[in-house]
Scaffold this active site. Sequence first.
Site, mmCIF file in Angstrom:
data_model
loop_
_atom_site.group_PDB
_atom_site.id
_atom_site.type_symbol
_atom_site.label_atom_id
_atom_site.label_comp_id
_atom_site.label_asym_id
_atom_site.label_seq_id
_atom_site.Cartn_x
_atom_site.Cartn_y
_atom_site.Cartn_z
ATOM 1 N N LYS A 66 0.879 -1.350 -0.315
ATOM 2 C CA LYS A 66 0.210 -0.070 -0.152
ATOM 3 C C LYS A 66 1.097 1.537 0.024
ATOM 4 O O LYS A 66 1.831 1.451 0.199
ATOM 5 C CB LYS A 66 -0.817 -0.220 1.020
ATOM 6 C CG LYS A 66 -0.117 0.364 2.678
ATOM 7 C CD LYS A 66 -0.270 1.460 3.168
ATOM 8 C CE LYS A 66 0.175 1.808 4.019
ATOM 9 N NZ LYS A 66 0.890 2.800 4.458
ATOM 10 N N ALA A 95 10.839 -2.849 4.996
ATOM 11 C CA ALA A 95 11.688 -1.957 6.010
ATOM 12 C C ALA A 95 11.085 -0.514 5.516
ATOM 13 O O ALA A 95 12.174 0.444 4.721
ATOM 14 C CB ALA A 95 12.505 -1.879 6.520
ATOM 15 N N ALA A 96 9.790 -0.582 4.166
ATOM 16 C CA ALA A 96 9.992 0.626 3.076
ATOM 17 C C ALA A 96 8.535 1.859 3.379
ATOM 18 O O ALA A 96 8.567 2.190 1.993
ATOM 19 C CB ALA A 96 9.953 -0.094 1.681
ATOM 20 N N GLY A 97 7.850 1.640 4.752
ATOM 21 C CA GLY A 97 6.489 2.363 4.387
ATOM 22 C C GLY A 97 5.785 1.839 3.921
ATOM 23 O O GLY A 97 4.546 2.426 3.101
ATOM 24 N N LEU A 98 5.889 0.346 2.962
ATOM 25 C CA LEU A 98 4.511 -0.545 2.146
ATOM 26 C C LEU A 98 3.665 -1.341 3.177
ATOM 27 O O LEU A 98 3.394 -1.390 2.273
ATOM 28 C CB LEU A 98 5.664 -0.560 0.489
ATOM 29 C CG LEU A 98 6.141 -0.168 -0.132
ATOM 30 C CD1 LEU A 98 6.802 -0.858 -0.273
ATOM 31 C CD2 LEU A 98 5.224 1.283 -0.853
ATOM 32 N N GLY A 130 4.396 -3.980 4.066
ATOM 33 C CA GLY A 130 4.343 -5.207 3.825
ATOM 34 C C GLY A 130 4.321 -6.085 5.144
ATOM 35 O O GLY A 130 2.772 -6.947 4.644
ATOM 36 N N GLY A 131 4.713 -6.222 6.287
ATOM 37 C CA GLY A 131 4.068 -6.751 7.364
ATOM 38 C C GLY A 131 2.561 -7.151 8.044
ATOM 39 O O GLY A 131 1.874 -7.624 8.133
ATOM 40 N N SER A 132 1.881 -5.672 7.411
ATOM 41 C CA SER A 132 1.000 -5.212 8.153
ATOM 42 C C SER A 132 0.144 -6.083 6.656
ATOM 43 O O SER A 132 -0.793 -6.453 7.746
ATOM 44 C CB SER A 132 0.429 -4.220 7.659
ATOM 45 O OG SER A 132 1.244 -3.225 9.513
ATOM 46 N N ASP A 149 -2.447 -0.411 10.696
ATOM 47 C CA ASP A 149 -2.748 -0.166 9.090
ATOM 48 C C ASP A 149 -3.171 -1.800 8.594
ATOM 49 O O ASP A 149 -4.079 -1.873 7.678
ATOM 50 C CB ASP A 149 -1.203 -0.392 8.409
ATOM 51 C CG ASP A 149 -0.547 1.384 8.316
ATOM 52 O OD1 ASP A 149 -1.542 1.836 8.242
ATOM 53 O OD2 ASP A 149 0.555 1.352 7.990
#
Length: 273
Positions: free
Chosen positions: A9, A94-97, A99-101, A134
Amino acid sequence: MITENAYAKINLQLHILGLRKDGYHEVDMLMQTLDWHDTLHFYKTTHNQIELDCDCSELNNHDNLVWRAADLLRRKSGITQGVKIILQKEIFAAAGLAGGSSDAGATLRGCNRLWNLNYSFEKLEEIGAELGSDIPFLIQGGTARAKGRGEILTHYNNAENTIVVLAKPKNISISTKWAYAEFDKLPKDIEQEDLGNTLELAIFPAYPVLANMKEAAQNAGAEIVLMSGSGPTMYALCDNMAEATKIYDVWQKFETELRITRFTERIRSWKED
């Protein structure tokens, strides 16, 4: 076996309205999922354990949001059945995208189906909010305004043909906690633009390469260039592939990971395997 995609996202808007009594920040965000995803496979097991097998070995632990989401859903539902989860990573880490959420949201959807819980999206969003701000949005994705600490959602139709160029600097890692702490040091009367990310004001002074990337993309003709979340990924919205390729070429001059993708629509029903 059940398969779920966990979509990246971006934040089309990220406004921070202040610090809440619970320690979280009050936000007003416009978020959009992208047609780029991690993939998760869910298998029934004959024991009551939660197994996680990720192609990034450092994520194979009980602190991973995937494991925690499966564990929380199991405790909330009261079932004891186990699950084996295969996680294949594609989204920049760890990109602000988110991914983990997004992986956690996909886990709630996948385990809900595997265990035949028949929980609604709204119920899964409520559970996901206990794990991260998120996650409620990423249960369905698409385009949505998120308020509160991210759990109050209003969904919209999107411009699904919009092309997105993503660039993540390779040698920068930004802590979300640090980013918000830096924002709290800013004057309280700062202006927050529509389709803007207020965290840029806090982060760009510490990481000028991000401001340089934004300027380079704008000079190449991009009208909307923003940092996603707390960064460090920058993105540009494009109307056609020719524009996207031009921005991609410009950002290749920086030391970045690059991706071209598109907006994706909201998940409206369970995926059939």
